[in-house]
Design an enzyme around this catalytic site. Structure first.
Site, PDB file in Angstrom:
ATOM      1  N   PRO A 293       0.798  -1.234   0.000  1.00 45.63           N
ATOM      2  CA  PRO A 293       0.000   0.000   0.000  1.00 45.63           C
ATOM      3  C   PRO A 293       0.827   1.279   0.000  1.00 45.63           C
ATOM      4  O   PRO A 293       0.825   2.046   0.970  1.00 45.63           O
ATOM      5  CB  PRO A 293      -0.842  -0.135   1.272  1.00 45.63           C
ATOM      6  CG  PRO A 293       0.005  -0.969   2.187  1.00 45.63           C
ATOM      7  CD  PRO A 293       0.817  -1.900   1.319  1.00 45.63           C
ATOM      8  N   CYS A 294       1.502   1.559  -1.108  1.00 47.37           N
ATOM      9  CA  CYS A 294       2.286   2.795  -1.213  1.00 47.37           C
ATOM     10  C   CYS A 294       1.371   4.017  -1.160  1.00 47.37           C
ATOM     11  O   CYS A 294       1.831   5.119  -0.873  1.00 47.37           O
ATOM     12  CB  CYS A 294       3.141   2.787  -2.477  1.00 47.37           C
ATOM     13  SG  CYS A 294       2.220   2.560  -3.997  1.00 47.37           S
TER      14      CYS A 294
END
Ligand SMILES: [Zn+2]
Length: 329
Positions: A293-294
Site C-alpha cells: 500500500p504505497c
C-alpha cells in the site's frame, strides 16, 4: 457522455442506469468519472461507471468468443472480415486496450499456450500442433523472438502471466507467476510493447498474456477490498528489489488499513531516518499497487503527494479505507 451525480446520495451514474438521478438542482453533471471522483462523488455500485470501456465492446464479443474457444487458431484479416469486422477497427481497439495489435495478441496467446504445454511436460512437437504453428522451425523462431531463448531453455520460472483485471478505479494490469503476484499497476500507464520489454528485462522474465490460477485469487481479493470486506491481502507477493527497496516495501505492508504514514516516519521505521528522499523513490518504484500500500504514504502535512496511478486514485483509496475503517471499528 455526461455522468450525473446525485448530491444527496453522493454517488454518480452512467446516463442509462435506472438508478441515475433525474436532471435537476439536486444533481451535478460531469464529463468524466475522474472529474466526478475529484469532486468527491463515488461510483454507483449498480452501473459501475468506472468500468465502462473495460469490458469488450459488443461488436468485439463474437470474435473474442471464437478466440477463447480455439486459442490455437491463426487469424488473418479476411477471417475478421468474414465476421463482419473491420480489421483496422479491431487493430485500433487492441492497441488502445491491450497495447498490442490483435495479431500480436493472438500470436502471444498461441506462444503462451505452447509454453504452458511444454512446462506441463508435453514435447515441443505436440505443443507446436496444438498452438497453430505450421512447422516446428517456424514455432522455434517465433518463440525465440519473444523469449530470446529456444523453447526447451525457457523454464517455468521465467514467465510472468499478465492480464487485465477490472476495478472500480479502472482496469489494472496484473502479473503473476508460480511464486506469487509480482505486478499490479493501473492500466492507464499502458503496458505498451516498449514498457513491457523494459520491465521484462528489469525483472529478467518474459511476459505473456494468459490466465493463471493465482489471478482468480487476486481478482477475488481486489473485489473484496473494493467492497470494503477485505483489509489485508493474503495472496503471496514476490517483489524482488534492492535490500533498501525491500525494507521500504516491507514497512509499507506494515501500515495498517485506513491509516497513513509520512515518508519521514517510514524512514524511521526502517532505521534510516535520514533517507527520506530514498524512501520516496522506493515508494514510487513499487510495482504492486494497493497490495503493497504505497498509497498510504503521504506528505509531512498529511497531503497525498505523488502516486503513479494518479493522485485522484490515491485520494479515492485513502478516503475509501478511512470510511470503511470508521464503519468497522
Ligand atoms: Zn448507477
Amino acid at each position: 457522455m455526461i455522468l450525473r451525480a446525485d448530491i444527496a446520495s453522493g454517488s454518480f451514474c452512467l446516463p442509462d442506469c435506472d438508478q441515475a438521478p433525474k436532471r435537476g438542482p439536486g444533481t451535478r453533471p460531469f464529463e468524466s468519472a475522474r472529474e466526478a471522483l475529484a469532486a468527491g462523488f463515488r461510483p454507483c455500485r449498480h452501473c459501475s461507471p468506472l468500468l465502462t470501456g473495460i469490458a469488450d465492446p459488443p461488436w468485439l464479443v463474437p470474435l473474442m468468443s471464437e478466440v477463447e474457444a480455439d486459442p490455437g487458431r491463426r487469424w488473418h484479416d479476411h477471417d475478421l472480415e468474414m465476421l463482419g469486422l473491420d480489421p483496422d477497427r479491431v487493430r485500433r481497439w487492441f492497441v488502445a486496450n491491450h497495447g498490442l495489435t490483435f495479431h500480436a495478441y493472438t500470436r502471444l496467446r498461441r506462444l503462451g499456450a505452447a509454453l504452458r504445454q511444454i512446462q506441463l511436460g508435453e514435447g515441443v512437437g505436440q505443443a507446436v500442433l496444438a498452438s497453430g504453428f505450421e512447422s516446428e522451425s517456424g514455432f522455434r523462431e517465433a518463440f525465440a523472438q519473444v523469449f530470446g531463448n529456444p523453447p526447451s531453455a525457457v523454464d517455468r520460472e521465467s514467465s510472468i502471466w499478465i492480464n487485465r483485471v477490472a476495478t472500480p478505479l479502472g482496469s489494472m494490469i496484473v502479473g503473476v507467476h508460480d511464486g506469487g503476484l509480482c505486478l499490479l499497476e493501473f492500466a492507464e500507464r499502458r503496458m505498451l510493447d516498449t514498457q513491457l520489454k523494459r520491465l521484462s528485462r528489469h525483472m529478467g522474465r518474459v511476459f505473456l498474456p494468459g490466465e493463471h490460477p493465482l489471478m482468480e485469487t487476486v481478482r477475488a481479493e481486489l473485489d473484496a477490498y473494493f467492497d470494503g470486506s477485505l483489509r489485508a491481502f493474503t495472496v503471496p507477493v514476490q517483489a524482488p528489489g534492492t535490500v533498501f527497496q525491500e525494507s521500504v516495501w516491507n514497512a509499507l505492508r506494515g501500515i495498517p488499513y485506513g491509516e497513513t504514514r509520512s515518508y519521514a516516519r517510514v524512514a524511521e521505521t526502517i532505521g534510516q531516518p535520514e533517507a527520506v528522499r530514498a524512501v520516496g523513490r522506493a515508494n514510487g518504484d513499487n510495482r504492486i499497487a494497493i497490495v503493497i500500500p504505497c498509497h498510504r504514504v503521504v506528505g509531512s502535512g498529511g497531503e497525498p503527494v505523488g502516486y503513479g496511478g494518479g493522485i485522484w486514485r490515491k485520494e479515492y483509496l485513502l478516503a475509501m479505507e478511512q470510511a470503511q475503517a470508521f464503519h468497522l471499528s
